[in-house]
Motif scaffolding. Structure first.
Motif, PDB file in Angstrom:
ATOM      1  N   THR A 110       0.858  -1.176   0.000  1.00  0.00           N
ATOM      2  CA  THR A 110       0.000   0.000   0.000  1.00  0.00           C
ATOM      3  C   THR A 110       0.894   1.226   0.000  1.00  0.00           C
ATOM      4  O   THR A 110       1.800   1.348   0.834  1.00  0.00           O
ATOM      5  CB  THR A 110      -0.906   0.006   1.259  1.00  0.00           C
ATOM      6  N   THR A 170      -4.764   6.482  -1.529  1.00  0.00           N
ATOM      7  CA  THR A 170      -3.994   5.286  -1.180  1.00  0.00           C
ATOM      8  C   THR A 170      -4.108   4.286  -2.316  1.00  0.00           C
ATOM      9  O   THR A 170      -5.203   4.020  -2.816  1.00  0.00           O
ATOM     10  CB  THR A 170      -4.522   4.662   0.123  1.00  0.00           C
ATOM     11  N   TYR A 171      -2.975   3.754  -2.744  1.00  0.00           N
ATOM     12  CA  TYR A 171      -2.939   2.809  -3.858  1.00  0.00           C
ATOM     13  C   TYR A 171      -2.540   1.434  -3.340  1.00  0.00           C
ATOM     14  O   TYR A 171      -1.533   1.297  -2.629  1.00  0.00           O
ATOM     15  CB  TYR A 171      -1.971   3.286  -4.940  1.00  0.00           C
ATOM     16  N   ASN A 172      -3.339   0.429  -3.667  1.00  0.00           N
ATOM     17  CA  ASN A 172      -3.073  -0.940  -3.243  1.00  0.00           C
ATOM     18  C   ASN A 172      -2.607  -1.756  -4.454  1.00  0.00           C
ATOM     19  O   ASN A 172      -3.348  -1.914  -5.418  1.00  0.00           O
ATOM     20  CB  ASN A 172      -4.331  -1.566  -2.640  1.00  0.00           C
TER      21      ASN A 172
END
Length: 204
Positions: A110, A170-172
């Motif tokens: 993340t 937020t990048y997963n």
């Protein structure tokens, strides 16, 4: 361009770099006679940081003649530098404790961009295993379908709280990869790196 004029560019910063130059002896900075004095002044430095954050600047010029031997200058200049550009923060990283050749395994992390601007090129992201003693890479795999230029910062900087009122997304990232090299059974360091395409070596 002036600050107000730059603000009219809207979301153009998402596609191309935004930067400028700090100068003095004119306008609102007429009371200063050096760049060192500009960044030393708390109120002016906070205003410049606000402009950097709201314009999403990734570079500033006009400081090559500053006295870098001035002990009081560097800490103030670093506050400006740390406000510019991208700042990727990994808050979670998951990976298996053991991997075997030819057996797919999952990695996930993340990440958010706590900086002021995106990274404007889609440089590759690599998962690698490093020799525990030498820290040299013994194996690596570039992740497909990961575009770091899409990792955007927040927006609408609040000078009072020193943070964006619209937080950075937020990048997963979750990928399945396979160890395709025979490695000696051992303990290794797992790493995430952004590679410079010029030599495919870690830049971040």
């Amino acid at each position: 361009r002036g600050y107000d004029e730059m603000k009219k560019l809207g979301d153009r910063w998402k596609k191309q770099p935004i930067g400028g130059e700090i100068t003095w002896n004119w306008g609102s900075l007429a009371k200063f006679n050096s760049f060192e004095a500009v960044v030393k002044d708390n109120a002016t430095r906070a205003e410049v940081i606000e402009q950097i954050r709201n314009l999403h600047c990734n570079h500033l010029g006009g400081i090559t003649w500053a006295n870098f031997n001035d002990a009081g200058f560097t800490p103030n200049a670093e506050l400006l530098q740390k406000s510019m550009g991208y700042n990727y923060v990994i808050s979670q990283f998951q990976y298996p404790a053991n991997v075997q050749k030819g057996v797919p395994f999952k990695v996930s992390f993340t990440v958010s961009n706590n900086g002021a601007s995106p990274f404007y090129y889609n440089w590759p992201v690599e998962i690698a295993l490093l020799n525990k003693r030498t820290k040299k890479k013994v194996w690596g795999k570039v992740l497909d379908g990961v575009n770091i230029s899409e990792w955007m910062p927040g927006d609408n900087w609040d000078k009072a709280t020193s943070r964006y009122t619209v937080p950075a997304p937020t990048y997963n990232i979750e990928k399945e990869i396979t160890l395709d090299t025979e490695l000696q059974e051992n303990e290794y360091i797992i790493s995430i790196a952004v590679l410079d395409p010029a030599g495919m070596l870690p830049s971040l």
